[in-house]
Design a protein around this motif. Structure first.
Motif, PDB file in Angstrom:
ATOM      1  N   ILE A 121       1.233  -0.972   0.282  1.00 34.53           N
ATOM      2  CA  ILE A 121      -0.513  -0.309  -0.440  1.00 34.53           C
ATOM      3  C   ILE A 121       1.070   1.231  -0.613  1.00 34.53           C
ATOM      4  N   VAL A 122       0.760   1.650  -1.125  1.00 39.51           N
ATOM      5  CA  VAL A 122       1.518   3.118  -0.945  1.00 39.51           C
ATOM      6  C   VAL A 122       0.623   4.927  -0.875  1.00 39.51           C
ATOM      7  N   ILE A 123       1.148   5.319   0.053  1.00 38.68           N
ATOM      8  CA  ILE A 123       0.015   6.405   0.705  1.00 38.68           C
ATOM      9  C   ILE A 123       0.961   7.942   0.027  1.00 38.68           C
ATOM     10  N   GLU A 124       0.537   8.111  -0.866  1.00 38.42           N
ATOM     11  CA  GLU A 124       0.480   9.997  -1.177  1.00 38.42           C
ATOM     12  C   GLU A 124       0.712  10.984   1.023  1.00 38.42           C
ATOM     13  N   LYS A 125       1.787  11.274   0.729  1.00 37.98           N
ATOM     14  CA  LYS A 125       1.525  12.585   2.707  1.00 37.98           C
ATOM     15  C   LYS A 125       1.957  13.428   1.609  1.00 37.98           C
ATOM     16  N   SER A 126       2.947  13.478   1.007  1.00 34.39           N
ATOM     17  CA  SER A 126       3.394  14.657  -0.271  1.00 34.39           C
ATOM     18  C   SER A 126       1.743  15.612  -0.064  1.00 34.39           C
ATOM     19  N   THR A 127       2.001  16.706  -0.729  1.00 38.16           N
ATOM     20  CA  THR A 127       0.908  17.770  -1.320  1.00 38.16           C
ATOM     21  C   THR A 127       1.310  17.969  -2.776  1.00 38.16           C
ATOM     22  N   VAL A 128       0.244  17.313  -3.469  1.00 36.64           N
ATOM     23  CA  VAL A 128       0.777  17.269  -4.970  1.00 36.64           C
ATOM     24  C   VAL A 128      -0.521  17.593  -5.724  1.00 36.64           C
ATOM     25  N   PRO A 129      -0.152  17.721  -7.111  1.00 35.33           N
ATOM     26  CA  PRO A 129      -1.292  18.085  -8.136  1.00 35.33           C
ATOM     27  C   PRO A 129      -2.232  17.708  -7.875  1.00 35.33           C
ATOM     28  N   VAL A 130      -3.615  17.675  -8.584  1.00 36.64           N
ATOM     29  CA  VAL A 130      -4.738  16.875  -8.215  1.00 36.64           C
ATOM     30  C   VAL A 130      -4.313  15.745  -9.947  1.00 36.64           C
ATOM     31  N   ARG A 131      -4.589  14.496  -9.658  1.00 36.55           N
ATOM     32  CA  ARG A 131      -4.185  13.059 -10.053  1.00 36.55           C
ATOM     33  C   ARG A 131      -2.846  12.825 -11.123  1.00 36.55           C
ATOM     34  N   THR A 132      -2.632  13.623  -9.633  1.00 35.71           N
ATOM     35  CA  THR A 132      -1.177  12.614  -9.591  1.00 35.71           C
ATOM     36  C   THR A 132      -0.295  11.091  -9.248  1.00 35.71           C
ATOM     37  N   ALA A 133      -1.772  10.775  -8.562  1.00 38.80           N
ATOM     38  CA  ALA A 133      -1.984   9.417  -7.933  1.00 38.80           C
ATOM     39  C   ALA A 133      -1.676   8.286  -9.477  1.00 38.80           C
ATOM     40  N   ALA A 134      -2.467   8.164 -10.172  1.00 39.63           N
ATOM     41  CA  ALA A 134      -2.551   8.491 -11.412  1.00 39.63           C
ATOM     42  C   ALA A 134      -1.261   7.775 -12.399  1.00 39.63           C
ATOM     43  N   ALA A 135      -0.204   8.946 -12.748  1.00 37.87           N
ATOM     44  CA  ALA A 135       0.420   8.672 -12.856  1.00 37.87           C
ATOM     45  C   ALA A 135       1.730   7.736 -11.932  1.00 37.87           C
ATOM     46  N   MET A 136       1.217   7.430 -11.088  1.00 37.66           N
ATOM     47  CA  MET A 136       1.868   6.945  -9.656  1.00 37.66           C
ATOM     48  C   MET A 136       1.155   5.222  -9.725  1.00 37.66           C
ATOM     49  N   GLU A 137       0.609   5.092 -10.116  1.00 35.90           N
ATOM     50  CA  GLU A 137       0.042   3.927 -10.353  1.00 35.90           C
ATOM     51  C   GLU A 137       0.518   3.975 -11.862  1.00 35.90           C
ATOM     52  N   ARG A 138       1.036   4.250 -12.571  1.00 37.29           N
ATOM     53  CA  ARG A 138       1.215   4.343 -13.778  1.00 37.29           C
ATOM     54  C   ARG A 138       2.344   3.739 -14.152  1.00 37.29           C
ATOM     55  N   ILE A 139       2.922   4.168 -13.030  1.00 36.75           N
ATOM     56  CA  ILE A 139       4.589   3.932 -13.217  1.00 36.75           C
ATOM     57  C   ILE A 139       4.888   2.223 -12.131  1.00 36.75           C
ATOM     58  N   LEU A 140       4.249   2.237 -11.479  1.00 34.16           N
ATOM     59  CA  LEU A 140       4.405   1.475 -10.563  1.00 34.16           C
ATOM     60  C   LEU A 140       3.966   0.148 -10.811  1.00 34.16           C
ATOM     61  N   HIS A 141       2.582   0.488 -12.003  1.00 35.76           N
ATOM     62  CA  HIS A 141       2.214  -0.845 -12.824  1.00 35.76           C
ATOM     63  C   HIS A 141       3.349  -1.398 -14.432  1.00 35.76           C
ATOM     64  N   SER A 142       4.022  -0.626 -14.280  1.00 35.17           N
ATOM     65  CA  SER A 142       4.451  -0.103 -15.992  1.00 35.17           C
ATOM     66  C   SER A 142       5.485  -2.134 -15.561  1.00 35.17           C
ATOM     67  N   GLU A 143       5.277  -2.374 -17.422  1.00 38.78           N
ATOM     68  CA  GLU A 143       6.143  -3.662 -17.285  1.00 38.78           C
ATOM     69  C   GLU A 143       5.628  -4.723 -15.965  1.00 38.78           C
ATOM     70  N   SER A 144       4.658  -4.427 -15.579  1.00 41.87           N
ATOM     71  CA  SER A 144       4.239  -5.114 -13.890  1.00 41.87           C
ATOM     72  C   SER A 144       4.943  -6.700 -14.358  1.00 41.87           C
ATOM     73  N   ASN A 145       5.840  -6.779 -12.838  1.00 41.49           N
ATOM     74  CA  ASN A 145       5.787  -8.277 -13.172  1.00 41.49           C
ATOM     75  C   ASN A 145       4.973  -8.942 -11.410  1.00 41.49           C
ATOM     76  N   GLY A 146       3.618  -8.504 -11.536  1.00 42.13           N
ATOM     77  CA  GLY A 146       2.280  -9.551 -11.200  1.00 42.13           C
ATOM     78  C   GLY A 146       2.364  -8.862  -9.715  1.00 42.13           C
ATOM     79  N   VAL A 147       2.826  -7.440  -8.766  1.00 41.24           N
ATOM     80  CA  VAL A 147       2.759  -7.333  -7.931  1.00 41.24           C
ATOM     81  C   VAL A 147       1.483  -6.204  -7.427  1.00 41.24           C
ATOM     82  N   ASN A 148       0.500  -6.120  -7.487  1.00 41.29           N
ATOM     83  CA  ASN A 148      -0.168  -4.844  -7.284  1.00 41.29           C
ATOM     84  C   ASN A 148       0.660  -3.768  -5.732  1.00 41.29           C
ATOM     85  N   PHE A 149       0.066  -2.827  -6.338  1.00 37.15           N
ATOM     86  CA  PHE A 149      -0.141  -1.573  -5.653  1.00 37.15           C
ATOM     87  C   PHE A 149      -1.509  -0.969  -5.346  1.00 37.15           C
TER      88      PHE A 149
END
Ligand code: NAD
Ligand code: UDX
Length: 456
Positions: A121-149
């Motif tokens: 589970i990855v929790i943004e606590k930093s202050t970020v622009p709205v929809r940043t989590a979508a970009a982070m999800e894409r990075i985390l799941h790119s070339e996915s090795n099957g690990v879910n974040f």
């Protein structure tokens, strides 16, 4: 559970220490790439000053709170990761001067991906622009090795100077996530469970992830707007003999307005308000919302104007010449009870006065270490003791509302100063009538000046 905080700064250190204190059943680690900072978190000389923080850290460090520079190992062990890295204003390329610089966040996301072989589970606590989590999800799941974040947003609302109190007894904890998937709901429940160890359930609110991200920028924009609003009125008070403190009291007693955040000042500072407003402005612009961008931009402009207006007043009232005059900036911290000087009004005013070739002395009980770094290029002196700083001075310029400034022996200070002796109270904290009786020429914010000279 293994809980990790990435970024051991003003937010990460106190937040993770509070989680460790309240959740003895979990092991909490805070990692940072800055070795010196981690060494200080592991010492008796913590890298930040916050009332109550030393005691809190001493209670939990070595028990279930650990500070480390081993980011990779921290990630490998973690089940839940709070990301509290810095998101400063971008200083290059597109959006320079407005947009949030997300490079540290993105690097962190890549590190998390590289070092994870099981769901986290990855929790943004930093202050970020709205929809940043979508970009982070894409990075985390790119070339996915099957690990879910599961990426969640839980912005931090604590203020510096009261961080320990705010974290211990928050108005609310906001957790934004995905209600539409089973894993999303489970992740939100897991984060709720952490905070429910000490925060009453009714103060833990869950929302969709975009609302959570946007709520943080909105909260800071509203708070900053109140300060700019009262500061705009302070200028009108100075022209009309209205008293801004009386106006603030009168309007604040209207429940619909409320009394908080109506203290007139030399201007707001700190690492958040300006940065978050500019990020909001950029966000509005990038969605084509020009009117909305201009509306919020004005809050920043009013603040810059207030600081400049205050500095100009010092110059004008001291006969339009400061060259060679010893002037004491009382307060380099951006507010009381912190050593933080980021966007400090005191240092901004100092720069204006230095342009006039004033002989500047910077004084502060907690912020001189940071002021020395920020002002390394400037010909200024640093004297913590206000009595020593005031020796031979022409003016005292109060920029931080330190409680100890209120009760100084101003008779002794006056005796040691050059005459005429001036006080510019950028926080309206001193006893102006008493100072006038002693012989000072007193210039508060948004109130009639007390001076034997003609005012301009
Ligand atoms: P900070 O600069 O004090 O701390 C950030 C830390 O992150 C630094 O120590 C830095 O070395 C570390 N870091 C950066 N990249 C890293 C990486 N890749 N791996 C490990 N560590 C890394 O910043 P802060 O004031 O704590 O703010 C952090 C975030 O929280 C910002 O987004 C800010 O807007 C937000 N925030 C701040 C406050 C506040 O009062 N300061 C309050 C609420 C929210
Ligand atoms: C702010 C938000 O309050 C907090 O919720 C968020 O998490 C981070 O940003 P912070 O910047 O630490 O916190 O301090 P804050 O108390 O908000 O003060 C910001 C600035 O506004 C300071 O320079 C302060 O002196 C100034 N201020 C505040 C005023 O000038 N007048 C006021 O009435 C209140």
């Amino acid at each position: 559970m293994e809980i990790l905080g990435i970024g051991a700064g003003y937010v990460g250190g106190p937040t993770m220490a509070m989680i460790a204190d309240k959740c003895p059943e979990h092991r909490v680690t805070v990692v940072d790439i800055n070795e010196e900072k981690i060494a200080r978190w592991n010492s008796d000389n913590l890298p930040i000053y916050e009332p109550g923080l030393d005691e809190l850290v001493q209670r939990v460090r070595g028990r279930n709170l650990f500070f480390s520079t081993d980011v990779d190992e921290g990630i490998r062990r973690a089940d839940m990761i709070f990301v509290t890295v810095n998101t400063p204003t971008k200083s290059f390329g597109y959006g320079s001067g407005y947009a949030s610089d997300l490079q540290y966040w993105e690097l962190t996301a890549r590190k998390i991906k590289e070092n994870s072989d099981r769901p986290k589970i990855v929790i943004e606590k930093s202050t970020v622009p709205v929809r940043t989590a979508a970009a982070m999800e894409r990075i985390l799941h790119s070339e996915s090795n099957g690990v879910n974040f599961e990426v969640l947003s839980s912005p931090e609302f604590m203020a510096e100077g009261t961080a320990v109190r705010d974290l211990n007894d928050p108005d609310r904890v906001l957790i934004g996530g995905r209600h539409d998937t089973e894993t999303g709901r489970k992740a939100m429940d897991a984060v709720v469970d952490v905070f429910a160890n000490w925060v009453p359930r009714e103060r833990i609110i869950c929302s969709n992830i975009w609302s959570a991200e946007l709520s943080k920028l909105t909260a800071n924009a509203f708070l900053a707007q109140r300060v700019s609003s009262i500061n705009a009125i302070s200028a009108l008070c100075e022209k009309t003999e209205a008293d801004v403190n009386e106006v603030a009291l009168a309007i604040g007693m209207d429940d619909r307005i409320g009394s908080m955040f109506l203290k007139p000042s030399v201007g707001f500072g700190g690492s958040c308000f300006k940065k978050d407003l500019l990020s909001l402005v950029y966000l509005c612009e990038s969605y084509g919302l020009t009117e909305q961008a201009e509306y919020w931009h004005q809050v920043v402009k009013m603040n810059e104007h207030q600081m400049e207006r205050f500095a100009k007043r010092v110059i004008n009232q001291m006969f339009n010449t400061l060259a060679g005059k010893r002037i004491v900036i009382m307060g380099c911290a951006f507010k009381a009870d912190t050593g933080d000087t980021r966007e400090s009004p005191g240092l901004t005013v100092a720069r204006y006065l230095l342009d006039e070739r004033a002989d500047l002395v910077l004084s502060d009980p907690k912020a001189l270490e940071n002021a020395r770094i920020d002002m390394a290029d400037a010909p200024v002196r640093y004297i913590e003791d206000p009595y020593e700083a005031a020796q031979g001075a022409h003016a005292l310029v109060v920029c931080t509302e330190w409680a100890q400034y209120r009760d100084l022996d101003f008779e002794a200070i006056y005796a040691a100063m050059n005459k005429p002796a001036f006080v510019f109270d950028g926080r309206n904290i001193l006893k102006h009538e008493e100072l006038f009786e002693i012989g000072f020429h007193v210039f508060p914010i948004g109130k009639k000046a007390l001076t034997r000279f003609e005012t301009s």
